[in-house]
Write a protein that holds these residues in place. Structure first.
Motif, PDB file in Angstrom:
ATOM      1  N   GLU A 237       1.361  -0.736  -0.438  1.00 53.29           N
ATOM      2  CA  GLU A 237      -0.161   0.003   0.352  1.00 53.29           C
ATOM      3  C   GLU A 237       0.669   1.674   0.256  1.00 53.29           C
ATOM      4  N   ILE A 238       2.067   1.251   0.385  1.00 50.00           N
ATOM      5  CA  ILE A 238       2.994   1.895   0.427  1.00 50.00           C
ATOM      6  C   ILE A 238       3.306   2.475  -0.545  1.00 50.00           C
ATOM      7  N   VAL A 239       3.821   1.795  -1.556  1.00 46.15           N
ATOM      8  CA  VAL A 239       4.831   1.496  -2.783  1.00 46.15           C
ATOM      9  C   VAL A 239       3.756   1.715  -3.440  1.00 46.15           C
ATOM     10  N   SER A 240       2.522   1.253  -3.758  1.00 45.31           N
ATOM     11  CA  SER A 240       1.513   1.547  -4.587  1.00 45.31           C
ATOM     12  C   SER A 240       0.993   3.028  -4.192  1.00 45.31           C
ATOM     13  N   GLY A 241       1.166   3.688  -3.853  1.00 43.49           N
ATOM     14  CA  GLY A 241       0.745   5.350  -2.732  1.00 43.49           C
ATOM     15  C   GLY A 241      -0.455   4.935  -2.816  1.00 43.49           C
ATOM     16  N   ALA A 242      -1.418   4.445  -1.919  1.00 47.67           N
ATOM     17  CA  ALA A 242      -2.658   4.201  -1.356  1.00 47.67           C
ATOM     18  C   ALA A 242      -2.799   4.760  -0.426  1.00 47.67           C
ATOM     19  N   LEU A 243      -1.345   4.584   0.628  1.00 42.15           N
ATOM     20  CA  LEU A 243      -0.853   5.135   1.583  1.00 42.15           C
ATOM     21  C   LEU A 243       0.349   6.217   1.448  1.00 42.15           C
ATOM     22  N   PRO A 244       0.125   7.436   1.360  1.00 36.68           N
ATOM     23  CA  PRO A 244       0.485   8.608   0.770  1.00 36.68           C
ATOM     24  C   PRO A 244       1.630   9.270   1.950  1.00 36.68           C
ATOM     25  N   THR A 245       3.103   9.638   1.610  1.00 38.25           N
ATOM     26  CA  THR A 245       3.789  10.656   2.566  1.00 38.25           C
ATOM     27  C   THR A 245       3.142  10.792   3.797  1.00 38.25           C
ATOM     28  N   GLY A 246       3.572  10.300   4.857  1.00 44.29           N
ATOM     29  CA  GLY A 246       2.568  11.268   6.068  1.00 44.29           C
ATOM     30  C   GLY A 246       1.475  10.585   6.692  1.00 44.29           C
ATOM     31  N   THR A 247       1.129   9.990   5.693  1.00 45.18           N
ATOM     32  CA  THR A 247      -0.228   8.720   6.811  1.00 45.18           C
ATOM     33  C   THR A 247       0.383   8.287   7.984  1.00 45.18           C
ATOM     34  N   GLN A 248      -0.515   8.578   9.253  1.00 42.71           N
ATOM     35  CA  GLN A 248       0.021   7.826   9.888  1.00 42.71           C
ATOM     36  C   GLN A 248      -0.267   6.901  10.257  1.00 42.71           C
ATOM     37  N   LEU A 249       0.218   6.311  10.794  1.00 42.26           N
ATOM     38  CA  LEU A 249       0.086   4.691  11.182  1.00 42.26           C
ATOM     39  C   LEU A 249       0.102   4.076  12.383  1.00 42.26           C
ATOM     40  N   ARG A 250      -1.133   4.394  12.547  1.00 37.97           N
ATOM     41  CA  ARG A 250      -1.624   3.704  14.282  1.00 37.97           C
ATOM     42  C   ARG A 250      -1.511   2.869  15.107  1.00 37.97           C
TER      43      ARG A 250
END
Length: 225
Positions: A21-34
């Protein structure tokens, strides 16, 4: 023992899903991962979530920020260029090991990936096929640790470079490089494959730096006017 294996499998599954999800951009830079939210999402305790985030941090995909905890990491142009230099060393070494071991099945796999690359319509698809090609090129080296390092560095750079590269070179020029690499591999010329691969990766670095300079100039102009 069974509980340990199950926990290990769970944190690896969480890591792989978040990585994709990070690599595909589904989770963009800065997204908080709680951790609590991820534990709920994956129906897990916080222990495998914490371990997955720790491993993603070691890969450079996650960072910890004060008062925010784990977030999807950003990367500067300088950091990306450093990783591209490392990719040259790792991938060219792998190519020299891999080419003498290649059989028709390996060439067919690479060519199928390149066909999908040509047909891809979006930058995330393009980036994924590029990643798969580089891994397929290295796989016949039969060195799992080396392949894992290459995978991590490919993942860490591709998600940042493909937007810039799509603007700078389009899809055709890198694809031409890919086909030349496969042609040299079919000829069994490991040194030529390594040489072409080095130029291919360093061209990405040069285009990225040029794109960054152009952006700096545009920013400077907008500030002056």
């Amino acid at each position: 023992m069974a509980a340990r294996k199950e926990a290990k499998a769970l944190h690896e599954a969480i890591r792989e899903q978040l990585r994709q999800e990070i690599v595909s951009g589904a989770l963009p830079t800065g997204t908080q991962l709680r951790q609590d939210a991820l534990a709920t999402r994956f129906n897990a305790s916080r222990i495998p979530v914490r371990e997955a985030l720790r491993q993603l941090e070691a890969e450079g995909l996650v960072a910890h920020q004060l008062n925010r905890g784990a977030v999807v990491a950003g990367m500067s142009v300088e950091q990306i260029c450093e990783l591209l230099d490392i990719r040259v060393a790792l991938e060219c070494h792998a190519a020299r090991l891999a080419v003498p071991q290649m059989v028709e099945r390996d060439f067919a796999a690479m060519e199928a990936i390149l066909k999908a690359y040509s047909e891809s319509q979006s930058i995330p698809e393009w980036a994924e096929h590029n990643r798969r090609f580089h891994l397929a090129l290295s796989a016949p080296a039969n060195n799992k640790r080396l392949l894992r390092l290459i995978e991590e560095f490919c993942l860490n750079t591709d998600r940042y470079t493909h937007v810039a590269m799509s603007r700078a070179t389009g899809k055709d020029r890198p694809q031409e490089d890919h086909y030349r690499i496969v042609e040299a591999a079919r000829a069994g010329d490991a040194d030529q494959v390594a040489a072409l691969l080095e130029v291919h990766i360093l061209d990405t670095k040069k285009e990225l730096m040029a794109s960054a300079r152009a952006q700096d100039r545009e920013t400077g102009l907008s500030l002056r006017y």
